[in-house]
Design a protein around this motif. Structure first.
Motif, PDB file in Angstrom:
ATOM      1  N   GLU A 112       0.829  -1.207   0.000  1.00 37.57           N
ATOM      2  CA  GLU A 112       0.000   0.000   0.000  1.00 37.57           C
ATOM      3  C   GLU A 112       0.860   1.252   0.000  1.00 37.57           C
ATOM      4  N   VAL A 113       1.886   1.266   0.814  1.00 34.34           N
ATOM      5  CA  VAL A 113       2.783   2.417   0.853  1.00 34.34           C
ATOM      6  C   VAL A 113       3.485   2.582  -0.492  1.00 34.34           C
ATOM      7  N   ASP A 114       3.873   1.479  -1.087  1.00 35.10           N
ATOM      8  CA  ASP A 114       4.581   1.523  -2.368  1.00 35.10           C
ATOM      9  C   ASP A 114       3.729   2.183  -3.451  1.00 35.10           C
ATOM     10  N   ARG A 115       2.405   2.012  -3.362  1.00 35.12           N
ATOM     11  CA  ARG A 115       1.524   2.614  -4.368  1.00 35.12           C
ATOM     12  C   ARG A 115       1.504   4.138  -4.293  1.00 35.12           C
ATOM     13  N   LEU A 116       1.908   4.686  -3.147  1.00 38.52           N
ATOM     14  CA  LEU A 116       2.035   6.143  -3.053  1.00 38.52           C
ATOM     15  C   LEU A 116       3.178   6.655  -3.924  1.00 38.52           C
ATOM     16  N   ILE A 117       4.052   5.752  -4.330  1.00 31.21           N
ATOM     17  CA  ILE A 117       5.186   6.120  -5.188  1.00 31.21           C
ATOM     18  C   ILE A 117       4.934   5.706  -6.631  1.00 31.21           C
ATOM     19  N   THR A 118       4.527   4.462  -6.812  1.00 34.19           N
ATOM     20  CA  THR A 118       4.416   3.930  -8.174  1.00 34.19           C
ATOM     21  C   THR A 118       3.037   4.161  -8.803  1.00 34.19           C
ATOM     22  N   GLY A 119       2.024   4.423  -7.988  1.00 32.07           N
ATOM     23  CA  GLY A 119       0.675   4.627  -8.526  1.00 32.07           C
ATOM     24  C   GLY A 119       0.012   5.836  -7.904  1.00 32.07           C
ATOM     25  N   TRP A 120       0.739   6.932  -7.839  1.00 29.96           N
ATOM     26  CA  TRP A 120       0.249   8.134  -7.151  1.00 29.96           C
ATOM     27  C   TRP A 120      -0.904   8.780  -7.923  1.00 29.96           C
ATOM     28  N   ARG A 121      -2.061   8.872  -7.233  1.00 23.94           N
ATOM     29  CA  ARG A 121      -3.240   9.518  -7.814  1.00 23.94           C
ATOM     30  C   ARG A 121      -3.884  10.438  -6.781  1.00 23.94           C
ATOM     31  N   GLY A 122      -3.094  10.945  -5.874  1.00 21.69           N
ATOM     32  CA  GLY A 122      -3.625  11.832  -4.842  1.00 21.69           C
ATOM     33  C   GLY A 122      -4.284  11.106  -3.691  1.00 21.69           C
ATOM     34  N   GLN A 123      -3.848   9.863  -3.415  1.00 25.31           N
ATOM     35  CA  GLN A 123      -4.471   9.069  -2.351  1.00 25.31           C
ATOM     36  C   GLN A 123      -4.336   9.741  -0.980  1.00 25.31           C
ATOM     37  N   ARG A 124      -5.229   9.316  -0.095  1.00 24.66           N
ATOM     38  CA  ARG A 124      -5.161   9.787   1.287  1.00 24.66           C
ATOM     39  C   ARG A 124      -4.007   9.076   2.010  1.00 24.66           C
ATOM     40  N   ALA A 125      -3.736   9.536   3.222  1.00 29.22           N
ATOM     41  CA  ALA A 125      -2.666   8.942   4.027  1.00 29.22           C
ATOM     42  C   ALA A 125      -2.991   7.482   4.354  1.00 29.22           C
ATOM     43  N   ILE A 126      -1.953   6.691   4.567  1.00 25.70           N
ATOM     44  CA  ILE A 126      -2.089   5.266   4.897  1.00 25.70           C
ATOM     45  C   ILE A 126      -1.699   5.067   6.355  1.00 25.70           C
ATOM     46  N   ASN A 127      -2.522   4.327   7.078  1.00 30.77           N
ATOM     47  CA  ASN A 127      -2.239   4.030   8.481  1.00 30.77           C
ATOM     48  C   ASN A 127      -1.566   2.671   8.602  1.00 30.77           C
ATOM     49  N   LEU A 128      -0.478   2.625   9.350  1.00 31.41           N
ATOM     50  CA  LEU A 128       0.274   1.402   9.594  1.00 31.41           C
ATOM     51  C   LEU A 128       0.186   1.028  11.067  1.00 31.41           C
ATOM     52  N   PRO A 129       0.508  -0.219  11.421  1.00 32.14           N
ATOM     53  CA  PRO A 129       0.535  -0.599  12.848  1.00 32.14           C
ATOM     54  C   PRO A 129       1.447   0.336  13.650  1.00 32.14           C
ATOM     55  N   GLY A 130       1.127   0.484  14.929  1.00 34.80           N
ATOM     56  CA  GLY A 130       1.922   1.364  15.779  1.00 34.80           C
ATOM     57  C   GLY A 130       1.541   2.825  15.645  1.00 34.80           C
ATOM     58  N   ARG A 131       0.303   3.084  15.135  1.00 34.36           N
ATOM     59  CA  ARG A 131      -0.182   4.456  14.931  1.00 34.36           C
ATOM     60  C   ARG A 131       0.738   5.273  14.018  1.00 34.36           C
ATOM     61  N   VAL A 132       1.351   4.591  13.071  1.00 35.95           N
ATOM     62  CA  VAL A 132       2.236   5.259  12.116  1.00 35.95           C
ATOM     63  C   VAL A 132       1.433   5.633  10.872  1.00 35.95           C
ATOM     64  N   GLU A 133       1.627   6.864  10.414  1.00 33.71           N
ATOM     65  CA  GLU A 133       0.920   7.386   9.245  1.00 33.71           C
ATOM     66  C   GLU A 133       1.921   7.688   8.134  1.00 33.71           C
ATOM     67  N   VAL A 134       1.547   7.321   6.906  1.00 32.33           N
ATOM     68  CA  VAL A 134       2.381   7.587   5.738  1.00 32.33           C
ATOM     69  C   VAL A 134       1.600   8.477   4.785  1.00 32.33           C
ATOM     70  N   GLN A 135       2.205   9.584   4.419  1.00 34.60           N
ATOM     71  CA  GLN A 135       1.519  10.546   3.560  1.00 34.60           C
ATOM     72  C   GLN A 135       2.496  11.099   2.537  1.00 34.60           C
ATOM     73  N   ARG A 136       2.020  11.281   1.320  1.00 39.41           N
ATOM     74  CA  ARG A 136       2.860  11.905   0.299  1.00 39.41           C
ATOM     75  C   ARG A 136       2.623  13.400   0.313  1.00 39.41           C
TER      76      ARG A 136
END
Length: 370
Positions: A336-360
């Protein structure tokens, strides 16, 4: 007349590991004794003891982790035989998981058997097994925590584990069933743990050989009923899946799976090294907020140019650095995180275990704890 071939095989396997431990200990001792570190010791203090003379008082201690089963009893017997001959002290530890009635008495029996082999110190450790990750994973975590503590308490240079080639094959098959990556398919390492604490001398020996070594030496062994309990996944792999595979594909499945583990480990080590070098080029960190983990910034252009296997390793390392627990971070999260790089279409932030957030954010991937 020499020892039984199975006994000779287990002793040779342990001897090779003990020699590696001696070499590592001598190198560390020499470095600590260099003039820049402290006054040098006499040559006699740093030289290994002559073979057969027995260990000096300051010689390293090696522990055998022993459940009382055939694999670990064979290991304990080989360690007790070989360690004094190369100038090492040898002890043993058994862990009482408390999962079966009478487990404390059985642990006491195992310590008596280790003492009878000549191991010292010998210790039985009772642990409380939690529930996190399922019964097998929870028992394994409790066991390694206890072994780590025992190694620290006794100042052991290494702890030997009795895993065999069959155990390695089962581990690889379990990884295949989970759809795991190369690192999981690499199975158990010869050397693992903090500072290379754990060593597995029997990974090239089959279970039949170590059991035969116990029979040849008249060693009493205990067969854990959990090993044949079909409610445990590994038990089903051992007694159902592998026999079916060998019936369908012919003999040699165990050897092939173990060989796959080594080939996968070589590949995984190379990819991990590549990812570590790439990380230095694409990753920066920001100071952590009070009580939190650091935030991680990744250059998306630099990441996009990396091969998928390397890029996803960098992403996993970055997520862990930002506070995601490694044991809860799965392939689907990284995809899912990888798609923020290879398939970027303005997606919302991704939540990971440990309350970690990934955002472009523009040309950066920002990973932080929420």
């Amino acid at each position: 007349m020499g020892p039984h071939p199975a006994v000779a095989a287990i002793r040779l396997a342990v001897r090779r590991v003990l020699q590696e431990i001696l070499v590592a200990h001598s190198a560390a001792h020499s470095a600590a004794s260099s003039p820049s570190a402290r006054p040098s010791l006499s040559p006699a203090a740093s030289a290994p003891a002559p073979r057969g003379s027995g260990p000096r008082d300051d010689a390293p201690l090696v522990l055998a982790a022993c459940s009382g089963g055939a694999d670990s009893m064979a290991l304990a017997s080989a360690l007790a035989f070989e360690a004094p001959r190369v100038g090492l002290h040898a002890g043993g530890v058994t862990v009482d998981h408390g999962l079966q009635q009478g487990s404390d008495a059985r642990a006491a029996e195992v310590t008596d058997r280790m003492r009878a082999l000549g191991l010292a110190p010998v210790e039985a450790i009772a642990v409380a097994v939690g529930r996190s990750g399922g019964p097998e994973a929870a028992a394994r975590d409790a066991r390694y925590t206890a072994l780590d503590a025992a190694a620290e308490r006794h100042g052991a240079a290494a702890v030997l584990l009795g895993h065999t080639r069959d155990d390695q094959a089962e581990t690889v098959l379990l990884g295949l069933a989970r759809g795991s990556g190369t690192r999981s398919l690499s199975g158990m390492a010869w050397v693992s743990g903090t500072g290379g604490r754990y060593r597995r001398p029997f990974l090239q020996l089959d279970r039949h050989t170590v059991r035969e070594a116990c029979l040849a030496q008249s060693l009493p062994v205990w067969d854990d009923p959990h090993n044949v309990d079909p409610s445990y996944t590994r038990s089903r792999v051992r007694h159902e899946a592998l026999p079916i595979l060998e019936k369908a594909l012919g003999k040699g499945v165990v050897e092939a799976l173990a060989r796959t583990a080594q080939l996968s480990r070589d590949d995984a080590d190379a990819l991990d090294a590549w990812a570590a070098r790439a990380e230095a080029d694409v990753m920066t960190t920001a100071p952590a907020a009070a009580g939190g983990a650091q935030s991680v910034h990744l250059d998306t252009v630099g990441l996009h140019g990396l091969p998928t296997a390397v890029r996803r390793r960098v992403l996993r390392r970055a997520a862990i650095a930002a506070g995601a627990p490694a044991g809860s971070l799965f392939a689907r999260h990284i995809e899912e995180v990888d798609r923020l790089i290879t398939g970027w279409r303005g997606q919302r932030a991704i939540n990971l275990p440990g309350r970690v957030e990934v955002q472009r954010e523009g040309g950066r991937l920002v990973i932080r704890q929420g």
